[in-house]
Scaffold this motif. Structure first.
Motif, short mmCIF file in Angstrom:
data_model
loop_
_atom_site.label_atom_id
_atom_site.label_comp_id
_atom_site.label_asym_id
_atom_site.label_seq_id
_atom_site.Cartn_x
_atom_site.Cartn_y
_atom_site.Cartn_z
N ILE A 520 113.66 85.22 -4.23
CA ILE A 520 113.34 85.17 -2.65
C ILE A 520 112.16 86.56 -2.48
CG2 ILE A 520 113.99 85.85 -0.28
CD1 ILE A 520 116.73 84.64 -1.15
N CYS A 521 112.39 87.31 -3.16
CA CYS A 521 111.21 88.64 -2.94
C CYS A 521 109.92 88.03 -3.52
CB CYS A 521 111.63 89.95 -3.40
SG CYS A 521 113.08 90.57 -2.55
N LYS A 523 108.85 84.98 -4.18
CA LYS A 523 108.31 83.82 -3.10
C LYS A 523 107.60 84.56 -1.98
CE LYS A 523 111.52 80.21 -4.44
NZ LYS A 523 112.64 79.41 -3.88
N LEU A 524 108.36 85.56 -1.43
CA LEU A 524 107.73 86.12 -0.24
C LEU A 524 106.54 87.11 -0.74
CD1 LEU A 524 108.01 87.01 2.72
CD2 LEU A 524 109.35 89.04 2.08
N LEU A 527 103.48 84.59 -0.60
CA LEU A 527 103.22 84.10 0.40
C LEU A 527 102.24 85.31 1.16
CD1 LEU A 527 106.17 82.41 1.93
CD2 LEU A 527 104.22 81.26 0.98
N VAL A 528 102.51 86.46 0.91
CA VAL A 528 101.94 87.35 1.63
C VAL A 528 100.49 87.30 0.93
CG1 VAL A 528 101.64 89.89 1.82
CG2 VAL A 528 103.86 88.84 2.03
N ALA A 536 104.76 88.98 9.13
CA ALA A 536 105.99 88.96 8.50
C ALA A 536 106.93 87.93 8.99
CB ALA A 536 106.64 90.37 8.00
N LEU A 539 106.13 84.51 7.83
CA LEU A 539 106.04 84.51 6.40
C LEU A 539 107.62 84.29 5.85
CD1 LEU A 539 103.68 87.14 5.20
CD2 LEU A 539 103.36 84.67 5.04
N ILE A 540 108.40 85.06 6.48
CA ILE A 540 109.90 84.70 6.32
C ILE A 540 110.59 83.23 6.69
CG2 ILE A 540 112.33 85.41 6.84
CD1 ILE A 540 110.90 88.31 7.26
N MET A 543 109.21 80.90 4.37
CA MET A 543 109.91 80.86 2.80
C MET A 543 111.20 80.20 2.97
SD MET A 543 110.93 84.41 0.78
CE MET A 543 112.16 84.81 2.03
N ARG A 544 111.80 80.34 4.17
CA ARG A 544 113.04 79.65 4.28
C ARG A 544 112.78 78.17 4.33
NH1 ARG A 544 115.14 82.90 9.42
NH2 ARG A 544 115.88 84.96 8.49
#
Length: 546
Positions: A520-521, A523-524, A527-528, A536, A539-540, A543-544
């Motif tokens: 997950i981190c 992928k985050l 995206l950043v 943020a 972005l979260i 990501m979901r």
């Protein structure tokens, strides 16, 4: 050509037929020992003069020789034959007696006399032969030719005999002729003669300097050929009586069948049985490397060949090439820019399938050729020459195979290295159709799909390198790539301890695994990097949705 300079002339563009010379010239000459020596050399060298004509026929001029002829085609294939007229005033016909290399001059004259006697009695030579077979039965050599004619040849007949099979059978028949069995009536061959032949062949081969035990493979193949001829003759030849009776009613190989010599390839192992196993590669490669330090006696003729022998065996292992083609490789077949061996044109006859062949080389195989060129490229055209440099090394370099075999205590053959290459290709996941192309395994007649597939040379090169890497890794030359197994208990990404602890804390809060939280981190973070202007929270949410 033997005394035939009048057939052609040289021009600025090459050789052309001389003026007035027909497309099928007939030359009257003495077919003496000197003639046959010259003709065999021309056939071996593929003399270009023969390609100018449909055929060139040499007719015997000496009396008592039945005017036997040798006919050479534009493809350098020679046969024994005669010309005859079935009736006075009729046009001249041709009758083939045998392949040139299968019988000698005296045997050809004997067949020519029998054929002319048949013509004088108003019969076609083939009908006379059929009548003779019906009364006496065939000889082994006649039975083999009848089988070849009945089965036909590929590709004209999909289920016919391959050219390589026919060549092998004729080679063994020539050996049987040396022991006076090929031209003997099959009805007169006894079990005792066949049993003695099985003992005699290995003894004679060992007398010529072969190692103890050698020759049994050749003997077994000859016995199997005799057995095969008798099985065919039992079905094929019958009398002209009503009802017809079988001419061949016995098989002299039956006593050997009881000992499982015939039909089971006794003493003959498959290539896969005499190959290098994956666990033995390290020992084998180490023994090959030790050949560089080989210091033979100063009287040993192999004193300069140990480097070539080592390179030969390594190249065979890394490419899977057959020994016959490998021994005749020349530097002109190698393209340094593309790193490919091109065995095409007249050179394609080195390959068993007799087709143009292109072999992409791995970096290590390319380096072997580069070393050989640097070592002896100035005085020999062969990549792996013998000591004279005028011809290729002996097929399979037997002396060096024997030395390596003794050092590693592994029963392998040079051809077994080809099996090792194919096994390693399959073990490292190379597709079947690709490694079939790499080792020049011909397409099966029933394999329709293979006729449509064409693999790009670069893709084949990457697969060749893949097999080479697999071999060298198991040989201990290259380090194996360790597979990274991710576990939550380890900080395999080598990040700061504080960040690793934070990810563990988030995983506990969200009731997720550490591995899942790492993903997950990551992928985050991705995206950043892609959307630095997005907040943020968004972005979260993005990501979901992933």
């Amino acid at each position: 050509m033997p005394k035939n300079a009048h057939l052609y002339k040289r021009t600025s563009t090459g050789l052309v037929p001389a003026t007035g010379v027909p497309r099928n010239p007939i030359i009257d000459t003495e077919l003496n020992e000197y003639f046959h020596k010259r003709l065999r050399a021309e056939l071996s060298d593929r003399d270009p003069v023969y390609s100018l004509f449909s055929s060139v026929t040499y007719r015997e001029t000496r009396s008592g020789m039945a005017q036997v002829c040798v006919r050479v085609t534009s493809k350098h294939k020679a046969t024994w034959m005669i010309f005859y007229r079935p009736q006075p005033g009729a046009s001249e016909n041709k009758h083939k007696l045998a392949e040139y290399r299968d019988i000698n001059h005296d045997q050809a004259v004997k067949l020519a006399v029998e054929a002319r006697n048949a013509v004088s009695e108003g019969m076609h030579p083939r009908d006379a032969h059929r009548q003779k077979v019906a009364s006496e039965g065939p000889t082994l050599a006649e039975c083999l030719e009848d089988k070849i004619q009945d089965r036909g040849m590929r590709p004209e007949r999909p289920k016919g005999l391959a050219q390589a099979t026919v060549d092998t059978h004729r080679k063994h028949m020539r050996l049987l002729r040396h022991y006076s069995l090929a031209d003997k009536l099959m009805s007169q061959i006894t079990s005792f003669e066949v049993s003695e032949l099985y003992k005699k062949i290995p003894q004679d081969i060992q007398k010529r300097g072969a190692k103890r035990g050698d020759g049994y493979a050749t003997a077994s193949k000859c016995i199997n050929l005799i057995n095969e001829m008798y099985l065919f003759a039992h079905k094929r030849y019958e009398t002209e009586d009503i009802p017809p009776q079988k001419i061949i009613t016995h098989n002299p190989c039956d006593p050997l069948k009881a000992t499982k010599i015939v039909g089971s390839d006794h003493r003959v192992k498959k290539a896969s049985d005499r190959s290098i196993r994956q666990a033995e590669l390290a020992r084998f490669w180490s023994a090959l490397d030790s050949l560089k330090d080989y210091e033979p006696d100063r009287h040993n003729k192999n004193v300069q060949s140990h480097i070539v022998g080592q390179a030969y065996l390594k190249f065979m292992l890394l490419t899977g090439m057959r020994g016959g083609a490998l021994s005749n490789l020349k530097f002109r077949m190698h393209d340094e820019k593309t790193k490919v061996l091109y065995i095409v044109g007249d050179d394609k006859f080195l390959m068993k399938a007799k087709n143009d062949f292109m072999l992409p080389l791995s970096n290590e195989a390319e380096e072997i050729i580069r070393e050989m060129k640097q070592r002896h490229g100035s005085f020999s055209e062969f990549i792996f020459p013998d000591m004279s440099g005028k011809k290729g090394a002996a097929i399979g370099v037997p002396p060096w195979v024997q030395k390596v075999r003794e050092r590693v205590d592994i029963d392998f053959t040079a051809h077994g290295l080809r099996s090792t290459f194919i096994t390693c290709a399959e073990s490292c996941g190379v597709e079947v159709n690709i490694y079939k192309q790499l080792v020049d395994h011909g397409e099966q007649p029933q394999d329709v799909t293979s006729g449509y597939t064409r693999t790009e040379i670069e893709h084949m090169r990457s697969e060749t390198q893949r097999v080479t890497d697999f071999i060298l890794e198991n040989a201990g030359v290259k380090k194996k790539k360790k597979e990274t197994i991710f576990t939550g208990a380890e900080n395999l990404l080598d990040i700061k301890d504080e960040l690793h602890e934070e990810i563990e804390r988030l995983a506990n809060e969200k009731d997720k695994g550490v591995k899942e939280m790492y993903e997950i981190c990551l992928k985050l973070g991705s995206l950043v990097y892609q959307f630095p202007e997005v907040k943020a929270e968004k972005l979260i949410n993005m990501m979901r949705l992933l």
